[in-house]
Design an enzyme around this catalytic site. Sequence first.
Site, PDB file in Angstrom:
ATOM      1  N   GLU A 161     -10.402 -22.330  23.240  1.00  0.00           N
ATOM      2  CA  GLU A 161     -10.728 -22.550  24.337  1.00  0.00           C
ATOM      3  C   GLU A 161     -12.092 -21.937  24.740  1.00  0.00           C
ATOM      4  O   GLU A 161     -12.158 -20.794  24.553  1.00  0.00           O
ATOM      5  CB  GLU A 161      -9.423 -21.993  25.311  1.00  0.00           C
ATOM      6  CG  GLU A 161      -9.744 -22.493  26.497  1.00  0.00           C
ATOM      7  CD  GLU A 161      -8.710 -21.929  27.584  1.00  0.00           C
ATOM      8  OE1 GLU A 161      -7.525 -21.402  27.259  1.00  0.00           O
ATOM      9  OE2 GLU A 161      -8.631 -22.187  28.783  1.00  0.00           O
ATOM     10  N   ARG A 207      -0.710 -13.001  14.124  1.00  0.00           N
ATOM     11  CA  ARG A 207      -2.101 -13.107  14.692  1.00  0.00           C
ATOM     12  C   ARG A 207      -2.364 -11.464  14.246  1.00  0.00           C
ATOM     13  O   ARG A 207      -1.742 -10.864  13.684  1.00  0.00           O
ATOM     14  CB  ARG A 207      -2.019 -12.923  16.135  1.00  0.00           C
ATOM     15  CG  ARG A 207      -1.593 -11.970  16.939  1.00  0.00           C
ATOM     16  CD  ARG A 207      -1.299 -12.359  18.470  1.00  0.00           C
ATOM     17  NE  ARG A 207      -2.644 -12.366  19.238  1.00  0.00           N
ATOM     18  CZ  ARG A 207      -3.061 -13.283  19.625  1.00  0.00           C
ATOM     19  NH1 ARG A 207      -2.426 -14.692  19.789  1.00  0.00           N
ATOM     20  NH2 ARG A 207      -4.179 -13.241  20.467  1.00  0.00           N
ATOM     21  N   LYS A 225      -9.387 -12.085  25.262  1.00  0.00           N
ATOM     22  CA  LYS A 225     -10.638 -12.589  25.797  1.00  0.00           C
ATOM     23  C   LYS A 225     -10.971 -12.068  27.222  1.00  0.00           C
ATOM     24  O   LYS A 225     -12.043 -11.779  27.548  1.00  0.00           O
ATOM     25  CB  LYS A 225     -10.892 -14.011  25.799  1.00  0.00           C
ATOM     26  CG  LYS A 225     -11.329 -14.525  24.563  1.00  0.00           C
ATOM     27  CD  LYS A 225     -11.452 -16.151  24.539  1.00  0.00           C
ATOM     28  CE  LYS A 225     -10.185 -16.789  24.003  1.00  0.00           C
ATOM     29  NZ  LYS A 225     -10.457 -18.239  23.846  1.00  0.00           N
TER      30      LYS A 225
HETATM   31  P1  ATP Z   1      -7.208 -14.599  23.302  1.00  0.00           P
HETATM   32  O1  ATP Z   1      -5.944 -14.204  23.610  1.00  0.00           O
HETATM   33  O2  ATP Z   1      -8.091 -13.721  22.952  1.00  0.00           O
HETATM   34  O3  ATP Z   1      -7.577 -15.182  24.705  1.00  0.00           O
HETATM   35  P2  ATP Z   1      -6.553 -17.152  22.676  1.00  0.00           P
HETATM   36  O4  ATP Z   1      -5.326 -17.529  21.779  1.00  0.00           O
HETATM   37  O5  ATP Z   1      -6.213 -17.422  23.791  1.00  0.00           O
HETATM   38  O6  ATP Z   1      -7.023 -15.903  22.259  1.00  0.00           O
HETATM   39  P3  ATP Z   1      -8.058 -19.577  21.684  1.00  0.00           P
HETATM   40  O7  ATP Z   1      -9.443 -19.957  22.079  1.00  0.00           O
HETATM   41  O8  ATP Z   1      -6.919 -20.329  22.267  1.00  0.00           O
HETATM   42  O9  ATP Z   1      -7.748 -18.058  22.198  1.00  0.00           O
HETATM   43  O10 ATP Z   1      -7.755 -19.525  20.093  1.00  0.00           O
HETATM   44  C1  ATP Z   1      -8.142 -20.275  19.200  1.00  0.00           C
HETATM   45  C2  ATP Z   1      -7.431 -20.160  18.040  1.00  0.00           C
HETATM   46  O11 ATP Z   1      -7.616 -18.992  17.399  1.00  0.00           O
HETATM   47  C3  ATP Z   1      -5.988 -20.313  18.143  1.00  0.00           C
HETATM   48  O12 ATP Z   1      -5.578 -21.190  17.012  1.00  0.00           O
HETATM   49  C4  ATP Z   1      -5.222 -19.183  18.220  1.00  0.00           C
HETATM   50  O13 ATP Z   1      -3.953 -19.112  17.667  1.00  0.00           O
HETATM   51  C5  ATP Z   1      -6.189 -18.425  17.299  1.00  0.00           C
HETATM   52  N1  ATP Z   1      -6.193 -16.930  17.552  1.00  0.00           N
HETATM   53  C6  ATP Z   1      -6.490 -16.246  18.569  1.00  0.00           C
HETATM   54  N2  ATP Z   1      -6.364 -15.046  18.593  1.00  0.00           N
HETATM   55  C7  ATP Z   1      -5.862 -14.936  17.245  1.00  0.00           C
HETATM   56  C8  ATP Z   1      -5.805 -13.375  16.406  1.00  0.00           C
HETATM   57  N3  ATP Z   1      -5.635 -12.340  17.048  1.00  0.00           N
HETATM   58  N4  ATP Z   1      -5.286 -13.723  15.259  1.00  0.00           N
HETATM   59  C9  ATP Z   1      -5.313 -14.998  14.597  1.00  0.00           C
HETATM   60  N5  ATP Z   1      -5.626 -16.061  15.384  1.00  0.00           N
HETATM   61  C10 ATP Z   1      -5.883 -15.901  16.725  1.00  0.00           C
HETATM   62 MG    MG Z   2      -5.322 -19.706  23.869  1.00  0.00          MG
END
Ligand code: ATP
Ligand code: MG
Length: 763
Positions: free
Chosen positions: A34, A260, A270
Amino acid sequence: MSETPKIKHFLRQIIEEDLAAGKFSEVVTRFPPEPNGYLHIGHAKSICLNFGLSQEYGGRTHLRFDDTNPTTEDMEFVQSIQNDVRWLGFDWQDHLYFASDYFEDLYQFAVKLIRDGKAYVDSCNLEEIRAMRGTVTEPGQPSPYRNRSVEENLDLFARMRAGEFADGAHVLRAKIDMASANMKMRDPLLYRIRHAHHYRSGDAWCIYPMYDFAHCLSDALESITHSICTLEFENNRDLYDWVIEHCDPPAKPKQFEFARLNINYTVMSKRKLMTLVKEKHVSGWDDPRMPTIAGMRRRGYPALAIRNFCEQIGVAKANSMVDFSQLEYCIRDVLNYEAPRAMAITRPLKLILETYREGQSESLEAALFPDEIGKPGTRKMSFSKTLYIEADDFMENPTKNFHRLVPGGEVRLKNAYTIKCERVEKDANGQITALICSHDPNTLGKAPEGRKVKGIIHWVDAQTAVPAEFRVYDRLFLDERPDTVGEFKDSLNPDSLVVLNGFVEASLAKVDAGSHFQFERQGYYFADPKDHSAKKLVFNRTVSLKDGFNKAASEEINTPAKVEEVQSVVKARTYEEVLATKAENQVPFFQTFHNDYGLSVDDADTLSATPELAQFYQTMLTSGAGRDAAAKWVVNELMRILKDIALAALPFDASKASALVQLLEKGTISSKIAKEILSEMVETGQDPNAILETKGLKQINDPQAIRALIEPLLQQNAEKVQAYRDGKDKLYGFFVGQAMKASGGKANPEILNQVLTAMLSAS
Ligand code: ATP
Ligand code: MG
């Protein structure tokens, strides 16, 4: 520098089975960020996994911006994300997509659901909807609008799109099951009204699809075969499948979840990273202390090191915390090979050689890499009467174990002469301003004859050295889990950046921004991509040279292993004898293990039995286990298991094996508990730390606690205690056995012995 060998985790297994069964002709994965912030190291794991799998098995990976939320997204982030993915070494070719481009398709799918009686417009507000959802133990209540007619729903939904209603007036919900055990299936929201400007679609839309509706259909529209996401979406999978089933797109993607990545001493959401940037706790998203990919790149972390790290930590089904030192290990591993050596002085102390002629100067040659790296190249270093050394390398009143320069003492200058400190010069305040030394002209590049000089220090020539700024970074947070200490910002490390002004050797005067160096005895440094120029040299400390792991390993090698010595006398096969029996692909491993790692001939023999086993052992080391401890464990424990199960079929990988050995090394568990955990790992493939947590198997190291276990035993066996005290030594074993049993096998044997001996001798 090579890539970390690949380990067969469960996703690789699933893909291989799918390909073998002919389910897909090629693997299509996607990375769906995102665009509401910069990517962090957790995303790197997802990127490496998604792009890595399609590379390995033939296929492609899409970069898709999951931009269905109009209020938080931004073009700056779209750009930074693309930069970061490319820099990590991956390429989406022409498969760049935006979920916002699918808004019309998604709308049509929603209309289909309404037509089929599978979705309805609910006019309750969000609070009412929440209140009617029920709880995990009670079913939900149907909305009074649940049975609206298809016509009415179609009409309302069209008017929602047309902008007739205010935010929150209506939502579109799937009609599934208000009593489902899975809360996500209790008529989840599909669309909401939001009169907000979208960074790409502008004001074309005022209704926006929810993640659970948009994501799976975006996957389907792109013919994704394996939609890989993190574990928190496990419960969303039922809904994912439901939407695909009832919208019935031509492609039917499947969702798979993995754990994760969490790393200690940092935060990874984020939202929190955004707070650090906005409140200026850091200089920006690319501040070298940030766990963002942009920050790590600026700090000098090589992309290969991050990829290797992501491979080494493995892909699992259980969340765990990875140690920051594991990432640092991977960085050193790559930079050791990549970064040429140079000398830098971060806290200068002037040193004047009174025996060296004024105005004289020599040009000395120094290697760019040490011999063991096997890379050619030299640099010139000038040497003259006045030098700078590191202030830390001199002590006027030395402590016992200080082996560097002291008044009246000698030290070797790396690549140059042995010198002796004759006097110390001080200013009016008693501060040292210079060291007056002499040099031995017969010691250029070699040890002095007839006397032992222990310390070797680095230096630069004051005449030619170039001023430089050093930014010495440390961890951004003081707590291992800043997320759990209340306000995470309270855990910020006030010393996470220390700026020092010193000098680098003249050969670095014109280096480009973005160059790596190992400043000898100091650490790996990186010429800052933003602030470094020929006018002002600025180096970021990427990582220090040493960590606790190396220290532990070297101490271990110094302690003699008595039992093993005896055994090797009995077997006494020589290195040459065994070497003669080895196959060609075993030889390099056997040699490395014996000659470089110092393992016994027999252990080196066992560990190099197959290249797979040798690689498994090596991966255990790169994951942090000590050489000797890992070897001992593989030879004694794992080999027993491998009689029944092939290595490739083990349900756990080398990094988990390594984690187990590290628990042993740290004394967290006894070898008995390690055996128990191992058999559990063979059963379930679970992480040893997770098993330890759930079973409460930690070793008891507290003498008080052990004493408390022994006390009642001695009372119950008063007669035996007396007999022992009267000289029946053999009873000692009985007490050890009983005490061990009382502790459930968890007592630290050494401490148990000490406590027991003390208690039995006291009368
Ligand atoms: P955040 O919680 O940091 O805002 P998010 O999951 O909301 O992260 P996205 O941009 O939606 O951020 O994530 C893109 C991809 O990265 C998704 O498929 C998510 O599952 C993966 N991802 C995010 N954080 C992790 C992590 N700590 N370990 C592995 N994969 C991750
Ligand atoms: Mg997300």
